[in-house]
Design a protein around this motif. Structure first.
Motif, PDB file in Angstrom:
ATOM      1  N   ASN A 140      42.476  45.110  35.497  1.00 33.12           N
ATOM      2  CA  ASN A 140      43.066  44.142  36.418  1.00 33.12           C
ATOM      3  C   ASN A 140      44.179  44.735  37.270  1.00 33.12           C
ATOM      4  O   ASN A 140      44.871  44.019  37.990  1.00 33.12           O
ATOM      5  CB  ASN A 140      43.576  42.921  35.648  1.00 33.12           C
ATOM      6  CG  ASN A 140      42.439  42.093  35.080  1.00 33.12           C
ATOM      7  OD1 ASN A 140      41.457  41.831  35.771  1.00 33.12           O
ATOM      8  ND2 ASN A 140      42.544  41.695  33.831  1.00 33.12           N
ATOM      9  N   MET A 141      44.395  46.049  37.162  1.00 34.03           N
ATOM     10  CA  MET A 141      45.332  46.796  38.011  1.00 34.03           C
ATOM     11  C   MET A 141      46.771  46.275  37.922  1.00 34.03           C
ATOM     12  O   MET A 141      47.384  45.893  38.921  1.00 34.03           O
ATOM     13  CB  MET A 141      44.843  46.816  39.455  1.00 34.03           C
ATOM     14  CG  MET A 141      43.523  47.551  39.611  1.00 34.03           C
ATOM     15  SD  MET A 141      42.955  47.674  41.316  1.00 34.03           S
ATOM     16  CE  MET A 141      44.151  48.835  41.976  1.00 34.03           C
ATOM     17  N   LEU A 142      47.285  46.265  36.724  1.00 31.65           N
ATOM     18  CA  LEU A 142      48.689  45.921  36.507  1.00 31.65           C
ATOM     19  C   LEU A 142      49.478  47.228  36.405  1.00 31.65           C
ATOM     20  O   LEU A 142      49.267  48.029  35.500  1.00 31.65           O
ATOM     21  CB  LEU A 142      48.843  45.079  35.241  1.00 31.65           C
ATOM     22  CG  LEU A 142      48.340  43.645  35.406  1.00 31.65           C
ATOM     23  CD1 LEU A 142      47.924  43.055  34.082  1.00 31.65           C
ATOM     24  CD2 LEU A 142      49.406  42.783  36.074  1.00 31.65           C
ATOM     25  N   TYR A 143      50.391  47.411  37.348  1.00 35.77           N
ATOM     26  CA  TYR A 143      51.118  48.680  37.449  1.00 35.77           C
ATOM     27  C   TYR A 143      52.568  48.490  36.998  1.00 35.77           C
ATOM     28  O   TYR A 143      53.511  48.674  37.768  1.00 35.77           O
ATOM     29  CB  TYR A 143      51.042  49.183  38.891  1.00 35.77           C
ATOM     30  CG  TYR A 143      51.522  50.602  39.097  1.00 35.77           C
ATOM     31  CD1 TYR A 143      51.448  51.557  38.088  1.00 35.77           C
ATOM     32  CD2 TYR A 143      52.038  50.990  40.327  1.00 35.77           C
ATOM     33  CE1 TYR A 143      51.875  52.851  38.295  1.00 35.77           C
ATOM     34  CE2 TYR A 143      52.465  52.285  40.550  1.00 35.77           C
ATOM     35  CZ  TYR A 143      52.391  53.210  39.523  1.00 35.77           C
ATOM     36  OH  TYR A 143      52.831  54.500  39.732  1.00 35.77           O
ATOM     37  N   SER A 144      52.719  48.090  35.739  1.00 35.90           N
ATOM     38  CA  SER A 144      54.050  47.916  35.141  1.00 35.90           C
ATOM     39  C   SER A 144      53.883  47.966  33.629  1.00 35.90           C
ATOM     40  O   SER A 144      52.761  47.989  33.115  1.00 35.90           O
ATOM     41  CB  SER A 144      54.685  46.585  35.577  1.00 35.90           C
ATOM     42  OG  SER A 144      53.833  45.491  35.275  1.00 35.90           O
ATOM     43  N   CYS A 145      55.003  47.958  32.935  1.00 38.62           N
ATOM     44  CA  CYS A 145      55.011  48.101  31.479  1.00 38.62           C
ATOM     45  C   CYS A 145      54.180  47.026  30.795  1.00 38.62           C
ATOM     46  O   CYS A 145      54.362  45.831  31.041  1.00 38.62           O
ATOM     47  CB  CYS A 145      56.457  48.037  30.987  1.00 38.62           C
ATOM     48  SG  CYS A 145      56.634  48.077  29.194  1.00 38.62           S
ATOM     49  N   ALA A 146      53.270  47.435  29.933  1.00 35.42           N
ATOM     50  CA  ALA A 146      52.484  46.494  29.123  1.00 35.42           C
ATOM     51  C   ALA A 146      53.298  46.095  27.892  1.00 35.42           C
ATOM     52  O   ALA A 146      54.395  46.607  27.657  1.00 35.42           O
ATOM     53  CB  ALA A 146      51.164  47.132  28.720  1.00 35.42           C
ATOM     54  N   TYR A 147      52.744  45.167  27.117  1.00 30.75           N
ATOM     55  CA  TYR A 147      53.446  44.640  25.940  1.00 30.75           C
ATOM     56  C   TYR A 147      52.503  44.752  24.747  1.00 30.75           C
ATOM     57  O   TYR A 147      51.540  43.994  24.633  1.00 30.75           O
ATOM     58  CB  TYR A 147      53.855  43.193  26.204  1.00 30.75           C
ATOM     59  CG  TYR A 147      54.634  42.535  25.087  1.00 30.75           C
ATOM     60  CD1 TYR A 147      55.869  43.023  24.687  1.00 30.75           C
ATOM     61  CD2 TYR A 147      54.138  41.390  24.457  1.00 30.75           C
ATOM     62  CE1 TYR A 147      56.588  42.406  23.680  1.00 30.75           C
ATOM     63  CE2 TYR A 147      54.860  40.761  23.456  1.00 30.75           C
ATOM     64  CZ  TYR A 147      56.082  41.281  23.073  1.00 30.75           C
ATOM     65  OH  TYR A 147      56.805  40.664  22.070  1.00 30.75           O
ATOM     66  N   PHE A 148      52.782  45.728  23.881  1.00 35.53           N
ATOM     67  CA  PHE A 148      51.893  46.014  22.757  1.00 35.53           C
ATOM     68  C   PHE A 148      52.339  45.239  21.515  1.00 35.53           C
ATOM     69  O   PHE A 148      53.344  45.567  20.893  1.00 35.53           O
ATOM     70  CB  PHE A 148      51.883  47.515  22.462  1.00 35.53           C
ATOM     71  CG  PHE A 148      51.180  48.328  23.508  1.00 35.53           C
ATOM     72  CD1 PHE A 148      49.845  48.667  23.356  1.00 35.53           C
ATOM     73  CD2 PHE A 148      51.847  48.735  24.662  1.00 35.53           C
ATOM     74  CE1 PHE A 148      49.183  49.411  24.327  1.00 35.53           C
ATOM     75  CE2 PHE A 148      51.198  49.469  25.636  1.00 35.53           C
ATOM     76  CZ  PHE A 148      49.871  49.810  25.469  1.00 35.53           C
TER      77      PHE A 148
END
Length: 414
Positions: A140-148
């Motif tokens: 989905n092209m999210l260009y920021s920090c993910a949340y694991f």
């Protein structure tokens, strides 16, 4: 080589660095404390002096040019980890201390993001082409920090977790009007509109992002409730119940913080709520790496919280919640780096070898700053009123759990 040897003797405290100079002579530094063992070859004698006076800038350029390379099993990742764990001792080296003091006097000038200038800075990075970013970002092209939530999660799952967390912190309700400042390729806006039947306006300065986000809204049948505008956030005149900004505050610049929060205040009613997701650092105010500023993010700066909170206070905004994500971006960058390397041949075909080496240096060095340096990500929730958000934080967890079930119902599960 004398000056460089003197600096490296002071710099390398943990681990060991072996430098093979242009004549093939070996110089060994460090070894006093455990750490990475790195062998580096410098093929250009001009690097001996320039690395002393412009260490961060020249190291990145030398890797891009191939005049600095790693041998005997060592990798760029090993070197940048070695650099990160020894960074404090480098800062104490006399020449570096003097240079830093001089640079700090001019740092605001280096972070200029005036109207027009901000658009050029954004285009430098974000308008490289959507096809390029598709090579290493999530679907989905999210260009920021993910949340694991779990280290074993996929990048796609972790990015959905991030959207869910942000939506929960915004305390969304059907019918609300939401502004997404720096909307990227639009996934957060589309997610919120699907989930809570809200109206969303996303603004971006990237032509590439704007075009694809608009296309995605149309394909999702959400153009009646989600629209994207190619606009500077300072030119927005509507008011919104909720404001969210993800990965954009790093491009504001310290001298524009008052301008940013004044606009945020003007955009919301008294009971409005804003959530800012930004890279920051846990150390005192500083400046952006000159290599990052020149090649990756011109005008960019990741702030210390002390710089941000001082300006929210001046603008009479309640900080209703702060959360610090410490290792999540390191994990995100590791995923991006793996995907980038898997598609490296395509990157070279799109651009060239030097460009590929530049992005390798960027992705790995960024990961190391979050893994062993002072970088982190913070979520700042703001309101004009002390009770703009629920006064017991349980709602954030409750909403996330409810959204997981709602995603299943809507067929949005990943």
């Amino acid at each position: 080589m004398f000056l460089l040897s003197h600096m490296l003797t002071s710099f390398i405290r943990k681990g060991q660095l072996t430098v093979i100079d242009a004549e093939g002579k070996r110089h060994v530094f460090g070894g006093m404390e455990p750490g990475p063992q790195v062998t580096m070859r410098l093929t250009d004698p001009k690097l001996y002096r320039s690395l002393v006076f412009k260490a961060e800038l020249v190291a990145g350029e030398a890797y891009m040019d191939g005049t600095m390379r790693f041998e005997e099993g060592s990798t760029l990742r090993d070197f940048l980890m070695l650099f990160s764990i020894n960074r404090l001792s480098l800062g104490k080296y006399p020449i570096q201390k003097v240079l830093r003091a001089l640079k700090m006097r001019f740092r605001k000038r280096l972070q200029s993001n005036k109207k027009g200038e901000a658009q050029r800075n954004v285009a430098h990075h974000y308008d490289l082409g959507n096809d390029f970013y598709k090579l290493f970002l999530d679907e989905n092209m999210l260009y920021s920090c993910a949340y694991f939530r779990e280290e074993s999660e996929t990048l796609e799952q972790a990015q959905r977790n991030k959207l869910r967390l942000l939506a929960a912190k915004l305390d969304l309700k059907p019918g609300l009007k939401v502004l997404d400042i720096g909307c990227g390729w639009g996934d957060l806006a589309l997610y919120m509109a699907r989930l809570e039947n809200v109206e969303v306006v996303g603004v971006t300065l990237s032509k590439e992002q704007h075009a694809l986000a608009t296309q995605r809204a149309a394909e999702a049948g959400l153009s009646d409730r989600v629209r994207f505008e190619l606009k500077d956030y300072r030119d927005v005149t509507e008011t919104f119940d909720r404001v969210v900004s993800v990965g954009m505050f790093e491009h504001v610049g310290v001298q524009h913080y008052d301008e940013f929060f004044k606009q945020l205040n003007a955009l919301m009613p008294d009971d409005g709520l804003a959530v800012i997701h930004s890279i920051g650092h846990m150390s005192p105010p500083g400046m952006t790496s000159p290599w990052i500023r020149k090649y990756i993010f011109p005008g960019g700066y990741s702030p210390a919280l002390s710089e941000v909170l001082a300006v929210t206070e001046q603008n009479s905004l309640w900080v209703t919640d702060i959360e610090v994500l410490r290792l999540h971006y390191a994990m995100t960058l590791a995923h991006w780096g793996q995907r980038f390397e898997a598609n490296r041949d395509k990157v070279v075909a799109m651009y060239d070898e030097r460009f590929a080496r530049m992005w390798e240096f960027y992705l790995v060095s960024a990961e190391m700053t979050f893994r062993a340096g002072s970088q982190m990500v913070f979520h700042l929730q703001l309101s004009r009123k002390r009770d703009g958000a629920p006064i017991v934080r349980d709602y954030v967890t409750d909403r996330q759990r409810a959204y997981i079930e709602k995603e299943k119902e809507l067929g949005l599960s990943i």
